[in-house]
Design an enzyme around this catalytic site. Structure first.
Site, PDB file in Angstrom:
ATOM      1  N   GLU A   1      -7.876 -13.665   0.968  1.00 56.85           N
ATOM      2  CA  GLU A   1      -7.687 -13.524   2.409  1.00 56.85           C
ATOM      3  C   GLU A   1      -6.246 -13.866   2.788  1.00 56.85           C
ATOM      4  O   GLU A   1      -5.630 -13.188   3.616  1.00 56.85           O
ATOM      5  CB  GLU A   1      -8.660 -14.436   3.154  1.00 56.85           C
ATOM      6  CG  GLU A   1      -8.599 -14.309   4.666  1.00 56.85           C
ATOM      7  CD  GLU A   1      -9.610 -15.205   5.369  1.00 56.85           C
ATOM      8  OE1 GLU A   1      -9.436 -15.444   6.588  1.00 56.85           O
ATOM      9  OE2 GLU A   1     -10.570 -15.661   4.720  1.00 56.85           O
TER      10      GLU A   1
ATOM     11  N   GLU B   1     -15.585 -23.657   6.499  1.00 56.72           N
ATOM     12  CA  GLU B   1     -16.217 -22.636   7.349  1.00 56.72           C
ATOM     13  C   GLU B   1     -16.878 -21.562   6.484  1.00 56.72           C
ATOM     14  O   GLU B   1     -18.015 -21.151   6.740  1.00 56.72           O
ATOM     15  CB  GLU B   1     -15.178 -22.009   8.270  1.00 56.72           C
ATOM     16  CG  GLU B   1     -15.704 -20.845   9.086  1.00 56.72           C
ATOM     17  CD  GLU B   1     -14.652 -19.782   9.340  1.00 56.72           C
ATOM     18  OE1 GLU B   1     -14.941 -18.592   9.124  1.00 56.72           O
ATOM     19  OE2 GLU B   1     -13.530 -20.141   9.752  1.00 56.72           O
ATOM     20  N   HIS B   2     -16.186 -21.115   5.444  1.00 54.13           N
ATOM     21  CA  HIS B   2     -16.762 -20.131   4.522  1.00 54.13           C
ATOM     22  C   HIS B   2     -17.968 -20.708   3.789  1.00 54.13           C
ATOM     23  O   HIS B   2     -19.011 -20.053   3.646  1.00 54.13           O
ATOM     24  CB  HIS B   2     -15.715 -19.705   3.493  1.00 54.13           C
ATOM     25  CG  HIS B   2     -14.743 -18.683   3.992  1.00 54.13           C
ATOM     26  ND1 HIS B   2     -14.581 -17.457   3.395  1.00 54.13           N
ATOM     27  CD2 HIS B   2     -13.882 -18.704   5.038  1.00 54.13           C
ATOM     28  CE1 HIS B   2     -13.661 -16.762   4.036  1.00 54.13           C
ATOM     29  NE2 HIS B   2     -13.210 -17.511   5.039  1.00 54.13           N
TER      30      HIS B   2
ATOM     31  N   HIS C   1     -10.891 -24.349   7.120  1.00 56.44           N
ATOM     32  CA  HIS C   1     -11.244 -22.933   7.017  1.00 56.44           C
ATOM     33  C   HIS C   1     -12.109 -22.679   5.788  1.00 56.44           C
ATOM     34  O   HIS C   1     -13.057 -21.885   5.831  1.00 56.44           O
ATOM     35  CB  HIS C   1      -9.960 -22.100   6.959  1.00 56.44           C
ATOM     36  CG  HIS C   1     -10.184 -20.655   6.683  1.00 56.44           C
ATOM     37  ND1 HIS C   1      -9.837 -20.068   5.488  1.00 56.44           N
ATOM     38  CD2 HIS C   1     -10.751 -19.677   7.430  1.00 56.44           C
ATOM     39  CE1 HIS C   1     -10.165 -18.782   5.522  1.00 56.44           C
ATOM     40  NE2 HIS C   1     -10.719 -18.520   6.683  1.00 56.44           N
TER      41      HIS C   1
END
Length: 449
Positions: free
Chosen positions: A152, A75-76, A72
């Site tokens: 997040e 991905e950022h 993840h």
């Protein structure tokens, strides 16, 4: 009143139905580039728009131990830039061309997509191919973005008792498999993710021979293949990208139970998840029966659990059953019950178990099954109106080990499920030794008799 209590439950049962997939009538063309990159083209000429997606067969379950959340995190970081694009410039160019873009990470894959006018497809391919191999990161960018993913996690998990509870239950359901690790990562490991971790995961997984291209919309398959050859085909396959090597579950011999108390919980609920088989290529019949079982038990107002527990006995105010079959490895089948006022969690759980036992004894109501099949046929027709959704169905299936033929065969397999098959999988799946039962309640609430 029940909204906050159902944050987790809603995420499980309110997603687009797994059965609302494409069919053989979809205009689908496939090809594979010489470097191993697979491609699926779905034609839809009703609007001059296109969805361009690249799926990598690398999700959180493919992470090395100790660096949870790196899939993840990467991905950022993929939006930070390349030799030719500065940080954030990828999305700026998409927006300047009237489009939208985003990305997502799951247990089995990571995907990147843009929705633009059809004549902008080549530009999307050019930029996506660029960052497939030319990602450039700095220490400062990594440290800054690490704070973003930690925040997040704060917002989506730490501030939501249902999400925290979900993490605990998944960790208990999977004793050895990486599906038991949160996609976003465990906080204590996220805090240590660094530049080298990101580069290592990028080098190990981001290559054309580990990717799937999905293009859906107002396109000509031959032109898409020509553009794909031009932009993706020139990238050499990376022999260092190895086939997935997943740890597997040992025999599960003992049921697990969790009780979590949190003062933020206003409405308690009981949820049980059983280890369940996933959809397998060429052998989707059992998954189809499990999909239908979830609908029969908890798919709406006329479902078995809703009728028995909510209308006949007033034991609960909400029930559900859920199953997510599109996965590379064993997945889960779940039951949920939210007790009515004055009913304890133990009473709600006992009532849920009694209702399931009666269902197995009584069998499937033939008229209910036909209604469900009719609804499924209608949903499959409606789903074809959403090109984004079709693209996601094919991409998610291929990234999870299925084939285009499996996606196209799925509607007919669902329609062929019999009452006997549903009861057979119910008897097989409801094995308490392969389950986790969880109670989520407030700090002062009573759960037992």
């Amino acid at each position: 009143m029940l909204h906050r209590a159902f944050t987790l439950v809603a995420a499980m049962v309110c997603a687009a139905p797994v059965w609302a997939e494409g069919s053989a009538s979809d205009q689908v063309t496939t090809f594979t580039l010489d470097n191993g990159m697979e491609a699926v083209v779905i034609e839809d000429h009703r609007a001059p728009a296109v969805v361009h997606m690249v799926w990598y067969r690398a999700g959180s379950a493919d992470e090395p131990a100790g660096v949870s959340g790196i899939a993840h995190f990467l991905e950022h970081l993929m939006f930070k830039g390349t030799d030719t694009l500065g940080p954030g410039e990828f999305s700026q160019i998409v927006a300047a061309n009237g489009g939208t873009d985003n990305a997502f990470t799951s247990y089995d894959y990571t995907g990147y997509f843009q929705r633009v006018a059809a004549d902008r497809l080549e530009l999307m391919m050019q930029m996506e191919a660029d960052r497939m191999v030319n990602l450039r990161l700095t220490e400062d960018e990594v440290l800054t973005e690490r704070e973003v993913i930690l925040e997040e996690r704060n917002q989506r998990v730490e501030n939501d008792p249902g999400s925290l509870f979900s993490e605990q239950r998944r960790a208990a359901l999977y004793m050895n498999h990486r599906y038991g690790v949160p996609i976003i990562g465990w906080r204590h490991e996220m805090e240590k993710l660094d530049l080298q971790d990101a580069l290592d995961f990028y080098a190990a997984n981001y290559a054309p021979n580990n990717a799937i291209l999905v293009v859906a919309g107002d396109v000509d398959p031959a032109e898409v293949e020509q553009l794909a050859q031009k932009h993706y085909g020139v990238i050499p396959a990376d022999p260092a990208v190895l086939p997935r090597q997943r740890t597997q579950e040992p025999p599960q011999l003992s049921e697990r139970r969790l009780v979590m108390r949190d003062p933020r919980v206003a409405q308690p609920y009981v949820i049980r998840t059983y280890l369940a088989p996933e959809r397998d290529p060429g052998a989707q019949e059992k998954a189809a029966a499990l999909t239908m079982l979830a609908e029969v038990l908890g798919g709406g107002q006329t479902s078995v659990l809703n009728r028995k527990l909510q209308f006949e006995t007033n034991t609960v105010v909400y029930t559900s059953a859920f199953y997510t079959g599109t996965a590379l490895d064993d997945t889960g089948f779940g039951l949920v019950a939210v007790p009515a006022d004055g009913v304890t969690l133990q009473e709600a759980e006992d009532a849920m178990d009694k209702a399931v036992a009666e269902f197995i004894e009584e069998g499937v109501d033939a008229e209910q099954l036909e209604r469900i099949k009719f609804q499924i046929r209608a949903q499959q027709i409606y789903a074809r109106d959403e090109v984004d959704r079709l693209a996601r169905r094919y991409g998610g299936a291929l990234a999870s080990g299925l084939t285009v033929e499996d996606v196209q065969a799925w509607p007919d397999i669902l329609q062929s499920v019999t009452e006997e098959q549903i009861i057979a999988v119910a008897k097989e799946i409801f094995d308490r030794r392969k389950s986790v039962t969880g109670w989520l309640m407030g700090a002062e609430q009573e759960g037992t008799l």
